[in-house]
Design a protein around this motif. Sequence first.
Motif, PDB file in Angstrom:
ATOM      1  N   UNK A  41     -43.655  -1.320  20.190  1.00 51.52           N
ATOM      2  CA  UNK A  41     -44.073  -0.322  19.383  1.00 51.52           C
ATOM      3  C   UNK A  41     -45.595   0.156  18.766  1.00 51.52           C
ATOM      4  N   UNK A  42     -46.367   1.610  19.697  1.00 51.89           N
ATOM      5  CA  UNK A  42     -48.016   1.923  19.177  1.00 51.89           C
ATOM      6  C   UNK A  42     -48.094   1.486  17.710  1.00 51.89           C
ATOM      7  N   UNK A  43     -47.145   1.485  16.754  1.00 52.21           N
ATOM      8  CA  UNK A  43     -47.247   1.517  15.433  1.00 52.21           C
ATOM      9  C   UNK A  43     -48.212  -0.048  14.729  1.00 52.21           C
ATOM     10  N   UNK A  44     -47.295  -0.796  15.578  1.00 59.24           N
ATOM     11  CA  UNK A  44     -47.698  -2.381  15.601  1.00 59.24           C
ATOM     12  C   UNK A  44     -48.597  -2.722  16.508  1.00 59.24           C
ATOM     13  N   UNK A  45     -49.805  -2.064  17.466  1.00 60.32           N
ATOM     14  CA  UNK A  45     -51.265  -2.944  18.227  1.00 60.32           C
ATOM     15  C   UNK A  45     -51.369  -3.567  17.150  1.00 60.32           C
ATOM     16  N   UNK A  46     -51.916  -3.012  16.467  1.00 59.39           N
ATOM     17  CA  UNK A  46     -53.144  -2.780  15.801  1.00 59.39           C
ATOM     18  C   UNK A  46     -52.976  -4.681  15.086  1.00 59.39           C
ATOM     19  N   UNK A  47     -51.537  -4.565  14.525  1.00 58.47           N
ATOM     20  CA  UNK A  47     -51.623  -6.103  13.662  1.00 58.47           C
ATOM     21  C   UNK A  47     -51.521  -7.134  15.238  1.00 58.47           C
ATOM     22  N   UNK A  48     -50.868  -6.911  16.119  1.00 59.61           N
ATOM     23  CA  UNK A  48     -50.994  -8.064  17.438  1.00 59.61           C
ATOM     24  C   UNK A  48     -52.558  -8.092  17.808  1.00 59.61           C
ATOM     25  N   UNK A  49     -53.099  -7.103  17.735  1.00 65.13           N
ATOM     26  CA  UNK A  49     -54.452  -7.367  18.401  1.00 65.13           C
ATOM     27  C   UNK A  49     -55.208  -8.288  17.209  1.00 65.13           C
ATOM     28  N   UNK A  50     -55.059  -8.298  16.498  1.00 65.54           N
ATOM     29  CA  UNK A  50     -55.593  -8.854  14.822  1.00 65.54           C
ATOM     30  C   UNK A  50     -55.566 -10.584  14.963  1.00 65.54           C
ATOM     31  N   UNK A  51     -53.828 -11.183  15.699  1.00 64.93           N
ATOM     32  CA  UNK A  51     -53.224 -12.095  16.138  1.00 64.93           C
ATOM     33  C   UNK A  51     -53.938 -12.574  16.757  1.00 64.93           C
ATOM     34  N   UNK A  52     -54.472 -12.254  18.031  1.00 63.13           N
ATOM     35  CA  UNK A  52     -54.637 -11.830  19.751  1.00 63.13           C
ATOM     36  C   UNK A  52     -56.069 -12.525  19.412  1.00 63.13           C
ATOM     37  N   UNK A  53     -56.983 -11.451  18.068  1.00 63.29           N
ATOM     38  CA  UNK A  53     -58.865 -12.312  17.818  1.00 63.29           C
ATOM     39  C   UNK A  53     -58.800 -13.893  17.282  1.00 63.29           C
ATOM     40  N   UNK A  54     -56.828 -14.630  17.132  1.00 60.03           N
ATOM     41  CA  UNK A  54     -57.292 -15.579  16.535  1.00 60.03           C
ATOM     42  C   UNK A  54     -57.023 -16.301  17.936  1.00 60.03           C
ATOM     43  N   UNK A  55     -56.874 -15.854  19.091  1.00 56.39           N
ATOM     44  CA  UNK A  55     -56.420 -16.730  19.667  1.00 56.39           C
ATOM     45  C   UNK A  55     -58.458 -16.499  21.013  1.00 56.39           C
ATOM     46  N   UNK A  56     -58.960 -15.150  20.456  1.00 60.08           N
ATOM     47  CA  UNK A  56     -60.004 -15.370  21.314  1.00 60.08           C
ATOM     48  C   UNK A  56     -61.221 -16.006  20.668  1.00 60.08           C
ATOM     49  N   UNK A  57     -61.139 -16.696  19.387  1.00 58.49           N
ATOM     50  CA  UNK A  57     -62.062 -17.268  18.388  1.00 58.49           C
ATOM     51  C   UNK A  57     -61.732 -17.910  19.099  1.00 58.49           C
ATOM     52  N   UNK A  58     -60.953 -18.795  20.199  1.00 60.35           N
ATOM     53  CA  UNK A  58     -61.311 -20.109  20.286  1.00 60.35           C
ATOM     54  C   UNK A  58     -62.110 -20.298  21.606  1.00 60.35           C
ATOM     55  N   UNK A  59     -62.780 -19.415  22.047  1.00 61.79           N
ATOM     56  CA  UNK A  59     -63.240 -19.156  23.057  1.00 61.79           C
ATOM     57  C   UNK A  59     -63.331 -18.868  24.854  1.00 61.79           C
ATOM     58  N   UNK A  60     -62.050 -18.446  24.198  1.00 61.36           N
ATOM     59  CA  UNK A  60     -61.173 -17.976  25.268  1.00 61.36           C
ATOM     60  C   UNK A  60     -61.731 -17.001  26.449  1.00 61.36           C
ATOM     61  N   UNK A  61     -61.526 -16.644  27.484  1.00 58.98           N
ATOM     62  CA  UNK A  61     -60.850 -14.749  27.629  1.00 58.98           C
ATOM     63  C   UNK A  61     -59.681 -14.306  27.621  1.00 58.98           C
ATOM     64  N   UNK A  62     -58.839 -13.703  26.990  1.00 58.35           N
ATOM     65  CA  UNK A  62     -57.867 -13.058  27.107  1.00 58.35           C
ATOM     66  C   UNK A  62     -57.891 -11.516  26.544  1.00 58.35           C
ATOM     67  N   UNK A  63     -56.850 -11.118  27.808  1.00 63.02           N
ATOM     68  CA  UNK A  63     -56.246  -9.454  28.304  1.00 63.02           C
ATOM     69  C   UNK A  63     -55.405  -9.543  28.083  1.00 63.02           C
ATOM     70  N   UNK A  64     -55.227  -8.859  27.179  1.00 62.21           N
ATOM     71  CA  UNK A  64     -53.375  -8.262  26.359  1.00 62.21           C
ATOM     72  C   UNK A  64     -53.786  -7.200  27.041  1.00 62.21           C
ATOM     73  N   UNK A  65     -52.281  -6.482  27.552  1.00 61.28           N
ATOM     74  CA  UNK A  65     -51.717  -5.545  27.604  1.00 61.28           C
ATOM     75  C   UNK A  65     -49.960  -5.063  27.361  1.00 61.28           C
ATOM     76  N   UNK A  66     -50.159  -4.591  26.347  1.00 58.45           N
ATOM     77  CA  UNK A  66     -48.120  -3.757  25.721  1.00 58.45           C
ATOM     78  C   UNK A  66     -47.645  -2.829  26.735  1.00 58.45           C
TER      79      UNK A  66
END
Length: 260
Positions: A41-66
Amino acid sequence: MVRDFEGQWGLILGGSSGLGYASALKLAQHGMNLIIFYRAPRRDEQKIESKFDKIRAQGVELYAFNKDATREDLLEDLKTLVKEKLNGKSINLLLHSISKGNLKPLLGDNRLKNSDFTQTLNSMALSLHFWTQALIENDLFEKSARILSFTSEGSQRPSAGYAAVSVAKAALEMLTKSMAVELAPLGLRANCIQAGVTDTVSLKMIPDYEGIKNHATNRNPYQKLTTPERVADVVYLLCKREAQWINGTVIKVDGGESLR
């Protein structure tokens, strides 16, 4: 930490939680760039994006699409997104972690209909086929790329309210074995991972969730549930060069739970 997959790319279908997210994080820690499709759901996107930030912090490229990767009518647009983000690179891993099924009994007012079986089968099994075909047709797989998916003990053992998912998981396993044979001339490897009972969002949707957890814990030789991180460890292992001769198998990652 050794970055085994520096410069490689993985495409994950269903990577915002559970086994898909744990696998994404593990792969990123070893240098793999990622494209993730998830459905939320759109309401959960911000929370999910914050989780993805942990992946980006590993120094890789990440593209995520809902976006719903199970919809074949959207495949052309989603494939175009993948090609744009790869920018001439190839896919080293296709990981199918889609959990979109109908949990209904065979009898009663809320019983399974043919449409419920069709939706579950398409989402949890056949979507792996049409994504694989799309990547092959567009020459987007790296030679010796891995195709991995998640099955469950429900593919062989019945459980109340799980019939549609059981059918889909059984189909997923046979599809994987067919891929292992027919796609071998392209250098591709296809395998399923059978995780033990894992406390995820998907498990919470199954009838008698607490009973399933307790039963799995009691029958496991280690008296523990499987965790997403333990499953992600095996995804990592299967992506390594040393695992290139593993093809067409269903690998149990359950601590021996299914033995009892």
